[in-house]
Design a protein around this motif. Structure first.
Motif, mmCIF file in Angstrom:
data_model
loop_
_atom_site.group_PDB
_atom_site.id
_atom_site.type_symbol
_atom_site.label_atom_id
_atom_site.label_comp_id
_atom_site.label_asym_id
_atom_site.label_seq_id
_atom_site.Cartn_x
_atom_site.Cartn_y
_atom_site.Cartn_z
ATOM 1 N N HIS A 170 -4.663 14.862 -9.955
ATOM 2 C CA HIS A 170 -3.729 14.260 -9.005
ATOM 3 C C HIS A 170 -4.040 14.796 -7.597
ATOM 4 C CE1 HIS A 170 -0.765 17.749 -10.213
ATOM 5 N NE2 HIS A 170 -1.923 18.179 -9.835
ATOM 6 N N SER A 172 -1.903 16.051 -5.712
ATOM 7 C CA SER A 172 -0.980 17.144 -5.374
ATOM 8 C C SER A 172 -1.752 18.412 -5.004
ATOM 9 C CB SER A 172 -0.049 17.433 -6.552
ATOM 10 O OG SER A 172 0.657 16.271 -6.914
ATOM 11 N N ARG A 196 -8.612 11.184 -14.988
ATOM 12 C CA ARG A 196 -7.945 11.632 -16.217
ATOM 13 C C ARG A 196 -8.689 11.086 -17.420
ATOM 14 N NH1 ARG A 196 -1.538 11.016 -14.551
ATOM 15 N NH2 ARG A 196 -1.827 12.067 -12.546
ATOM 16 N N GLN A 210 -4.564 7.810 -5.782
ATOM 17 C CA GLN A 210 -3.172 8.179 -5.501
ATOM 18 C C GLN A 210 -2.990 8.412 -4.002
ATOM 19 O OE1 GLN A 210 -2.273 11.741 -7.778
ATOM 20 N NE2 GLN A 210 -1.332 10.529 -9.401
ATOM 21 N N GLU A 212 -0.490 10.992 -1.983
ATOM 22 C CA GLU A 212 0.488 12.059 -2.093
ATOM 23 C C GLU A 212 1.159 12.221 -0.736
ATOM 24 O OE1 GLU A 212 0.649 13.837 -4.900
ATOM 25 O OE2 GLU A 212 1.880 15.540 -4.289
ATOM 26 N N ALA A 307 8.266 16.071 -1.613
ATOM 27 C CA ALA A 307 6.918 15.587 -1.923
ATOM 28 C C ALA A 307 7.050 14.335 -2.774
ATOM 29 C CB ALA A 307 6.130 16.653 -2.673
HETATM 30 N N1 DAH Z 1 1.363 14.480 -9.232
HETATM 31 C C1 DAH Z 1 2.189 13.535 -9.960
HETATM 32 C C2 DAH Z 1 1.328 12.715 -10.902
HETATM 33 O O1 DAH Z 1 0.160 12.639 -10.690
HETATM 34 C C3 DAH Z 1 2.890 12.625 -9.018
HETATM 35 C C4 DAH Z 1 3.917 13.363 -8.212
HETATM 36 C C5 DAH Z 1 5.205 13.500 -8.691
HETATM 37 C C6 DAH Z 1 3.566 13.918 -7.015
HETATM 38 C C7 DAH Z 1 6.181 14.171 -7.985
HETATM 39 C C8 DAH Z 1 4.547 14.625 -6.281
HETATM 40 C C9 DAH Z 1 5.847 14.730 -6.794
HETATM 41 O O2 DAH Z 1 4.282 15.183 -5.117
HETATM 42 O O3 DAH Z 1 6.771 15.362 -6.058
HETATM 43 O O4 DAH Z 1 1.830 12.149 -11.811
#
Ligand code: DAH
Length: 343
Positions: A170, A172, A196, A210, A212, A307
């Motif tokens: 991700h 993140s 993934r 994605q 973020e 986030a």
């Molecule tokens: N990283 C999560 C995913 O890949 C998505 C995500 C959820 C990002 C909540 C965030 C968050 O910053 O606060 O499924």
């Protein structure tokens, strides 16, 4: 004799205007005019019909004609070129060029750019990070220590050479890199490709994109989160779209919420896309977990933040009613051409 003169003049005009562009055409010219059954030979044959007193004059005329044909042949030969067979000297550069068919932007890029520009109007800056990531940035720093069960939520590709490294699951991980830089307040969006270990199907792929988002400052609240995402949805999908937040769980946020929008396909009355619920999930979000802030050296008593993370393919599928995720990576021109008018 007079007739012969007129005939020769006509041929001279024809030859003067002759153009050839290939070796084959050059050879056709040679055969037509200079070959054993060619025009020059056959006109020479006319000599026998010319009265004796005019033969000298006729002979002179014919010879001139033969020389001019041979000269023209040499001229065309050097224009065509020795080896290539391609046009070299006879191109008319004043002709209008052929239209070059322009490509189109990929639908994922179109939507990703749109997402970025919406958040940019709110003052978010774009930040990017590496696709090959270390375990700490992708997991541990995000409050997913080793053996944390939530690591199983995302099947990870580890590098064979060194399993401490992986393909980020991700974006993140980019949050962490930006927070570590220590410049606050922080307001960023991070677009990028993630990986993934999923079986490829109409709804899942082993790589996707994605975006973020992260906002850290003093006194950032859940209300800020809601209003920001609400603004985003209205800009992206239009004023009539409804939004709802559902409590959820992510290790890196507390509280966490998933956001749904009213189904764009059926308008909320229920269809296959929304599985008859009238709602479709588009992103995960929450207030950044104090542990995550601390992991990056940020004082969690002073700063708070929110986030969120969304899948670009998912947003694109909803926006353009695309039913199969695999279309995005198949490079089928018939699919891609449909997005010509989209940007
Ligand atoms: N990283 C999560 C995913 O890949 C998505 C995500 C959820 C990002 C909540 C965030 C968050 O910053 O606060 O499924």
């Amino acid at each position: 004799m007079e007739q012969l003169r007129i005939q020769i003049e006509q041929y001279e005009k024809e030859i003067e205007n002759a153009i050839v562009s290939t070796k084959d055409e050059l050879e056709a010219f040679r055969i037509k005019y200079l070959g054993t059954k060619g025009l020059v030979k056959s006109i020479m044959g006319e000599m026998k019909n010319v009265p004796a007193d005019q033969k000298k004059m006729a002979g002179f005329m014919l010879n001139e004609f033969k020389i001019s044909v041979e000269n023209k042949f040499e001229e065309l030969k050097s224009a065509v070129g020795e080896d290539s067979g391609e046009i070299i000297g006879t191109v008319d550069y004043s002709l209008p060029g052929d239209d070059l068919p322009l490509g189109t932007r990929h639908p994922i890029s179109i939507v990703q750019n749109k997402i970025m520009s919406i958040f940019q109007t709110l003052g978010f800056a774009v930040a990017e990070g590496p696709e090959i990531e270390d375990d700490w940035h992708n997991f541990s720093a995000l409050n997913l220590p080793e053996n944390h069960p939530a690591r199983d939520m995302q099947d990870t590709f580890y590098l064979n050479e060194d399993p401490a490294w992986l393909l980020r699951t991700h974006t993140s991980s980019v949050q962490i890199r930006e927070m570590q830089k220590g410049k606050l307040p922080l307001r960023i969006i991070c677009p990028g490709r993630v990986y993934r270990n999923e079986t490829i199907s109409a709804r899942a792929h082993c790589f996707f994109n994605q975006v973020e988002g992260l906002y850290i400052a003093e006194n950032v609240s859940f209300a800020d989160l809601k209003q920001t995402l609400y603004f985003f949805v209205q800009e992206m999908f239009g004023q009539d779209v409804k939004v709802r937040f559902r409590p959820s769980y992510f290790p890196f946020t507390e509280p966490s919420a998933e956001m749904d929008i009213s189904c764009l396909i059926c308008g909320g009355s229920g269809c296959n896309v929304c599985k008859k619920t009238g709602w479709v999930e588009i992103l995960g979000s929450g207030m950044v977990h104090p542990k995550v802030l601390e992991n990056c050296g940020i004082d969690s008593n002073k700063y708070t933040g929110f986030a969120f993370g969304m899948g670009v393919e998912r947003i694109t599928m909803l926006k353009y009613d695309v039913k199969d995720l695999r279309l995005f990576s198949e490079n089928d021109i018939r699919f891609l051409n449909q997005f010509k008018a989209a940007y």
